[in-house]
Design an enzyme around this catalytic site. Structure first.
Site, PDB file in Angstrom:
ATOM      1  N   LYS A   1      -0.030   3.979  -0.655  1.00 34.58           N
ATOM      2  CA  LYS A   1      -1.256   4.645  -1.093  1.00 34.58           C
ATOM      3  C   LYS A   1      -1.008   6.133  -1.361  1.00 34.58           C
ATOM      4  CE  LYS A   1      -4.246   1.417   1.386  1.00 34.58           C
ATOM      5  NZ  LYS A   1      -5.219   1.223   2.492  1.00 34.58           N
TER       6      LYS A   1
ATOM      7  N   CYS B   1      -3.577   6.613   4.493  1.00 29.37           N
ATOM      8  CA  CYS B   1      -3.708   5.925   5.775  1.00 29.37           C
ATOM      9  C   CYS B   1      -4.028   4.445   5.567  1.00 29.37           C
ATOM     10  CB  CYS B   1      -4.828   6.543   6.618  1.00 29.37           C
ATOM     11  SG  CYS B   1      -4.629   8.285   7.025  1.00 29.37           S
ATOM     12  N   ASP B   2      -3.686   3.649   6.562  1.00 28.69           N
ATOM     13  CA  ASP B   2      -4.098   2.253   6.573  1.00 28.69           C
ATOM     14  C   ASP B   2      -4.183   1.786   8.023  1.00 28.69           C
ATOM     15  OD1 ASP B   2      -4.463  -0.221   4.680  1.00 28.69           O
ATOM     16  OD2 ASP B   2      -3.343  -0.916   6.428  1.00 28.69           O
ATOM     17  N   SER B   3      -5.180   0.961   8.320  1.00 28.97           N
ATOM     18  CA  SER B   3      -5.400   0.508   9.691  1.00 28.97           C
ATOM     19  C   SER B   3      -5.443  -1.012   9.774  1.00 28.97           C
ATOM     20  CB  SER B   3      -6.717   1.073  10.239  1.00 28.97           C
ATOM     21  OG  SER B   3      -6.709   2.480  10.281  1.00 28.97           O
TER      22      SER B   3
ATOM     23  N   GLY C   1      -1.421   3.630  10.134  1.00 30.54           N
ATOM     24  CA  GLY C   1      -0.287   4.290   9.505  1.00 30.54           C
ATOM     25  C   GLY C   1      -0.747   5.542   8.774  1.00 30.54           C
TER      26      GLY C   1
END
Length: 225
Positions: A62, A92-94, A129
């Site tokens: 991203k 970010c990624d969750s 992340g």
């Protein structure tokens, strides 16, 4: 220290609110990556991915996608509200890990109900992340760096009954967030406690962002400008 303009590669209102509460007002540029394709390519290249690595792979994809866009032909001062030479991108990624299984956003209301029935009264780990890309030019101390890390926080859920689960899912909120819950919204009453950085559960760890910025010699205060 000259001001550094943060570009948030995420459509998440919670991430934006977290940054604004810390005095940072980023420009939001949402990435166009295909998350399933990114993960499939990473598994083909590296083999199996654990949750810590999966969220980092997506955060990198991203951030780097948005970095390419704001540096490319479509980048304008109107897009950033600043010059690219002042910018650092964060993506970010969750995902929630429960019993070794990775849980992103639920597919539908039935899926959200099933997840809450599995999570209630138990603990799971929320992995987020973070990836930054330094777009600053040499004159502004730019490094060209692209780097990241993952924040992991243990979340202890209340023991909800079926009626509570149904009512919460009916609000629609769980359908739009990783793990089918929030800690800063309607789901707050159903999270008994966390072990680790609560910002990471919201979706963006401010302490971890500070550490990553420190790697490129940008103090967090430079984002406030």
């Amino acid at each position: 220290m000259p001001h550094v303009h943060l570009v948030l590669a995420s459509a998440s209102p919670a991430r934006l609110s977290t940054l604004r509460s810390a005095g940072v007002h980023p420009t939001v540029v949402v990435s166009g990556v295909d998350e399933d394709a990114v993960l499939a390519a990473a598994r083909e290249r590296f083999g199996g991915l654990d949750p810590v690595d999966a969220v980092l792979v997506l955060a990198q994809a991203k951030a780097e996608d948005v970095a390419r866009r704001v540096e490319g032909e479509e980048a304008t001062a109107d897009m950033l509200g600043a010059q690219v030479a002042d910018a650092v991108v964060v993506g970010c990624d969750s995902m929630l890990e429960l019993d070794g299984e990775i849980l992103g956003k639920p597919a539908d209301a039935d899926d959200a109900v099933a997840r809450w029935q599995a999570m209630r009264g138990r603990a799971a780990v929320l992995h987020t992340g973070h990836w930054i890309v330094d777009l600053r030019d040499d004159a502004r101390g730019g490094t060209g760096a692209t780097l990241g890390a993952t924040s992991s926080t243990t979340v202890h859920f209340a023991d909800l009954d079926d009626d509570e689960i149904a009512a919460y899912v009916a609000t629609g909120e769980p359908l739009h967030v990783a793990g089918a819950f929030t800690i800063d919204g309607l789901g707050g009453p159903y999270v008994e406690r966390v072990e680790g950085d609560h910002h990471g559960v919201v979706g963006l760890s401010l302490p971890l962002l500070r550490e990553l910025l420190g790697e490129i010699e940008v103090p967090f205060r430079a984002l406030r400008g």
